[in-house]
Enzyme design. Structure first.
Site, short mmCIF file in Angstrom:
data_model
loop_
_atom_site.label_atom_id
_atom_site.label_comp_id
_atom_site.label_asym_id
_atom_site.label_seq_id
_atom_site.Cartn_x
_atom_site.Cartn_y
_atom_site.Cartn_z
CG HIS A 30 -10.97 -1.52 13.43
ND1 HIS A 30 -11.64 -1.33 12.23
CD2 HIS A 30 -11.83 -2.24 14.20
CE1 HIS A 30 -12.83 -1.90 12.28
NE2 HIS A 30 -12.97 -2.46 13.47
CG LEU A 31 -7.12 0.66 19.15
CD1 LEU A 31 -7.08 0.31 20.62
CD2 LEU A 31 -7.18 2.16 18.94
#
Ligand code: SF4
Length: 430
Positions: free
Chosen positions: A364-365
């Site tokens: 989850h950047l």
């Protein structure tokens, strides 16, 4: 998983004195959360309080929990935890020309029947609506006009290394938390030596993920994981509280997969053969479960991505170079997570408990083109518009000002719809 943020997730700094506030509130996003849920097709529990107020029901009712998740919820909720049904972009009935989930337990990497949402749904809808999708086009430079004010064109490479150029009135970058800032930092010019939209120096900085730890054990009785989707419930009482000024929020989630191969491998080489081996595999698989978690990471400018000066990819574009570490805010929380895992395992009569306290990424950047009200310490404004270039927008989790402790997708989609409204309004003007 299609989770909304909590109200306080938008006000982390003013509520708990850490991280940042968003320049928008939950109320600003609420109607777009609803639109996103309807566009993706979200099934969720209207009769449970998930901490995020709703102005309309979920598009679909939640899928029915299996025996294991019902037992998990019953036992934990009787002992001070708060287990809820996860809202998910997965059909509990035929919806959006996609079928109802048939419970085949293959959601990761992909749902074979399309009951679960996937990005190709809207890529196809965009093409049907007249958009042109250029495959294998790797953007490597965004041009601006001579004074560096407006984005004017995007240059891209094809697999054979040849290049092409597209001009545009509006440019939206939507290449996720690594490639979007890399492209911006590669887009230098005499006027913009620091790259695109980077007057704050924040492009590529504040990289966040949801570092997770896990526990695996044999439940005290057979609960038969592996029926229905691969995850259906989560523990949400650590998503907020006064502790958040000291250590990270988190969401814990119970996995729902049958670890037949792992159990079998662990038994091979032991003196078990024929029906006895078969029986042992079945008994262990019916009891073996894992619980994982997402710890909230704070935006730290030192956690950053830059284009590599030394490494290039197959078509000659610099690879990303990443500087990243996990700080004490999460490490303190992980100590508490370990204790929570131990307590849950004890409540479930667990045996053969194995903790994995090594942090694992959850892909989850977030944060690398961070949103903020102050142009000196952020990249985009409340409308996902870059502070420096009025016709350049960014879609995706790279604009998130806080990571919270839930999956990013629904917030990405809500922000994207809101961004589209902004552009549609401006595009309609002469
Ligand atoms: S369980 Fe997962 S893979 Fe199977 S139909 Fe449902 S969403 Fe698709």
């Amino acid at each position: 998983m299609a989770r909304r943020y909590l109200l306080v997730d938008f006000k982390l700094k003013s509520t708990h004195g850490v991280g940042r506030d968003w320049p928008i509130s939950y109320d600003d996003l609420d109607p777009y959360y609803q639109q996103a849920e309807e566009a993706l097709g979200v099934a969720g529990p209207d009769d449970e309080d998930l901490g995020s107020p709703r102005s309309a029901p979920y598009p679909m009712k939640a899928l029915t929990l299996g025996y294991m998740d019902r037992e998990f919820r019953k036992t934990l909720n009787a002992n001070g935890f708060n287990v809820v049904t996860e809202p998910a972009a997965r059909n509990s009935e035929d919806y959006g020309e996609r079928p109802q989930c048939c419970g085949s337990n293959n959601c990761m990497p992909i749902c074979p029947i399309g009951a679960q949402y996937s990005g190709d749904v809207h890529a196809t809808k965009a093409e049907d609506a007249g958009a042109t999708l250029i495959e294998n086009a790797v953007a490597f430079h965004v041009e601006t006009d001579a004074d560096g004010k407006h984005a004017t064109a995007v240059r891209y490479k094809r697999p054979d290394g040849s290049t092409a150029r597209l001009t545009a009135r509006f440019v939206v970058l939507a290449a996720n938390g690594i490639e979007t800032p890399k492209l911006m930092l590669l887009s230098t010019s005499d006027t913009l030596p620091q790259g695109l939209a980077n007057s704050s120096g924040m492009v590529g900085r504040n990289l966040m993920d949801h570092p997770g730890t896990t526990v695996t054990f044999l439940w005290g009785k057979p609960v038969f994981p592996g029926r229905g989707p691969q995850e259906m419930t989560s523990v949400v009482n650590f998503r907020d509280g006064p502790f958040r000024s000291e250590y990270a929020a988190k969401k814990l989630h119970l996995g729902n997969t049958a670890d037949v191969s792992g159990v079998t491998e662990s038994l091979l080489g032991k003196p078990l053969f024929g029906p006895a081996l078969d029986r042992e595999i079945r008994q262990r698989v019916a009891r073996k479960v894992s619980i994982g978690c997402f710890h909230e990471q704070l935006p730290e400018p030192e956690n950053r991505i830059v284009p590599s000066l030394a490494e290039r990819d197959a078509i000659g574009i610099p690879r990303p170079e990443i500087t990243y570490s996990i700080g004490e805010y999460i490490r303190r929380s992980a100590v508490e997570t370990h204790k929570a895992y131990a307590r849950i395992a004890a409540l479930l009569g667990a045996e053969e408990i194995e903790f994995d306290d090594e942090f694992a990424g959850n892909n989850h950047l977030m944060g690398t083109t961070i949103m903020g009200a102050n142009r000196r310490d952020s990249v985009v404004d409340a409308d996902c518009r870059t502070h420096d270039h009025p016709n350049l927008f960014i879609a995706g989790s790279s604009v998130f000002s806080s990571a919270a402790s839930v999956n990013s997708t629904l917030t990405i989609a809500a922000l994207a719809i809101r961004l589209a409204d902004t552009i549609a309004e401006e595009a309609a003007q002469p």
